[in-house]
Design a protein around this motif. Structure first.
Motif, mmCIF file in Angstrom:
data_model
loop_
_atom_site.group_PDB
_atom_site.id
_atom_site.type_symbol
_atom_site.label_atom_id
_atom_site.label_comp_id
_atom_site.label_asym_id
_atom_site.label_seq_id
_atom_site.Cartn_x
_atom_site.Cartn_y
_atom_site.Cartn_z
ATOM 1 N N ILE A 119 0.839 -1.207 0.000
ATOM 2 C CA ILE A 119 0.000 0.000 0.000
ATOM 3 C C ILE A 119 0.869 1.250 0.000
ATOM 4 O O ILE A 119 0.588 2.212 -0.739
ATOM 5 C CB ILE A 119 -0.959 -0.021 1.209
ATOM 6 C CG1 ILE A 119 -2.007 -1.109 1.010
ATOM 7 C CG2 ILE A 119 -1.614 1.339 1.410
ATOM 8 C CD1 ILE A 119 -2.866 -1.382 2.225
ATOM 9 N N ALA A 120 1.944 1.245 0.774
ATOM 10 C CA ALA A 120 2.833 2.410 0.818
ATOM 11 C C ALA A 120 3.494 2.654 -0.533
ATOM 12 O O ALA A 120 3.596 3.803 -0.988
ATOM 13 C CB ALA A 120 3.891 2.218 1.900
ATOM 14 N N VAL A 121 3.916 1.596 -1.199
ATOM 15 C CA VAL A 121 4.547 1.737 -2.520
ATOM 16 C C VAL A 121 3.531 2.268 -3.533
ATOM 17 O O VAL A 121 3.867 3.141 -4.351
ATOM 18 C CB VAL A 121 5.147 0.384 -2.979
ATOM 19 C CG1 VAL A 121 5.504 0.403 -4.447
ATOM 20 C CG2 VAL A 121 6.359 0.036 -2.138
ATOM 21 N N ILE A 122 2.311 1.801 -3.474
ATOM 22 C CA ILE A 122 1.276 2.283 -4.398
ATOM 23 C C ILE A 122 1.005 3.765 -4.166
ATOM 24 O O ILE A 122 0.941 4.550 -5.125
ATOM 25 C CB ILE A 122 -0.008 1.448 -4.254
ATOM 26 C CG1 ILE A 122 0.216 0.050 -4.825
ATOM 27 C CG2 ILE A 122 -1.186 2.128 -4.956
ATOM 28 C CD1 ILE A 122 -0.915 -0.916 -4.554
ATOM 29 N N ILE A 123 0.868 4.166 -2.905
ATOM 30 C CA ILE A 123 0.611 5.576 -2.603
ATOM 31 C C ILE A 123 1.791 6.446 -3.023
ATOM 32 O O ILE A 123 1.603 7.507 -3.632
ATOM 33 C CB ILE A 123 0.292 5.748 -1.101
ATOM 34 C CG1 ILE A 123 -1.069 5.124 -0.794
ATOM 35 C CG2 ILE A 123 0.324 7.215 -0.695
ATOM 36 C CD1 ILE A 123 -1.406 5.068 0.679
ATOM 37 N N LEU A 124 3.008 5.996 -2.731
ATOM 38 C CA LEU A 124 4.186 6.745 -3.131
ATOM 39 C C LEU A 124 4.265 6.868 -4.656
ATOM 40 O O LEU A 124 4.568 7.943 -5.182
ATOM 41 C CB LEU A 124 5.443 6.078 -2.584
ATOM 42 C CG LEU A 124 6.765 6.777 -2.868
ATOM 43 C CD1 LEU A 124 6.780 8.153 -2.206
ATOM 44 C CD2 LEU A 124 7.925 5.948 -2.375
ATOM 45 N N SER A 125 3.974 5.807 -5.358
ATOM 46 C CA SER A 125 3.988 5.843 -6.822
ATOM 47 C C SER A 125 2.958 6.827 -7.353
ATOM 48 O O SER A 125 3.230 7.572 -8.300
ATOM 49 C CB SER A 125 3.712 4.452 -7.391
ATOM 50 O OG SER A 125 4.705 3.549 -7.001
ATOM 51 N N MET A 126 1.785 6.818 -6.752
ATOM 52 C CA MET A 126 0.751 7.764 -7.187
ATOM 53 C C MET A 126 1.188 9.202 -6.943
ATOM 54 O O MET A 126 0.949 10.079 -7.787
ATOM 55 C CB MET A 126 -0.565 7.467 -6.464
ATOM 56 C CG MET A 126 -1.227 6.188 -6.929
ATOM 57 S SD MET A 126 -2.654 5.677 -5.963
ATOM 58 C CE MET A 126 -3.629 7.149 -5.857
ATOM 59 N N CYS A 127 1.839 9.471 -5.823
ATOM 60 C CA CYS A 127 2.328 10.820 -5.530
ATOM 61 C C CYS A 127 3.389 11.245 -6.539
ATOM 62 O O CYS A 127 3.377 12.380 -7.030
ATOM 63 C CB CYS A 127 2.899 10.882 -4.118
ATOM 64 S SG CYS A 127 1.664 10.759 -2.825
#
Length: 120
Positions: free
Chosen positions: A87-95
């Motif tokens: 989840i953290a990697v997905i959110i970071l990628s989206m940012c």
């Protein structure tokens, strides 16, 4: 394999909360036992499988009882951390993607898109 055997194995597989190496080994051994049972009882129904081997939930419960609570807790903890990291990697990628898009839009607005020449 007839449909009731496939359905039974599918139901057992889907009950596992995680499916790592130890679970895969158990499932392969269990599948082998089911295939041997199918060879001797080819017309067995789904209900007969549940009576002879137990419900999928009972099988998984017994499996985790046999491996011990420490191994189960360790497995669940790994699964939890893996979910958090994903989840953290997905959110970071989206940012990052949104920031790159924002920078591109700013750059695009500063570019001259057309030029007018007035001749007098």
């Amino acid at each position: 394999m007839n449909n009731s055997f496939e359905r039974y194995l599918h139901d057992v597989r889907s009950v596992f909360p995680v499916f790592q190496k130890s679970e895969q080994r158990f499932f392969q051994d269990f599948s082998s036992a089911i295939q041997e049972y199918q060879n001797t009882h080819p017309d067995c129904t789904f209900e007969e499988l549940k009576e002879n081997f137990g419900s999928p939930e009972d099988i998984i419960t017994e499996y985790y009882d046999n491996i011990g609570s420490g191994a189960y807790v360790k497995t669940m903890r790994k699964s939890y951390y893996l979910k958090i990291i994903t989840i953290a990697v997905i959110i970071l990628s989206m940012c990052i993607v949104s920031r790159i898009y924002y920078i591109y839009k700013e750059w695009d607005n500063t570019q001259i898109s057309s030029e007018q020449t007035i001749i007098c």
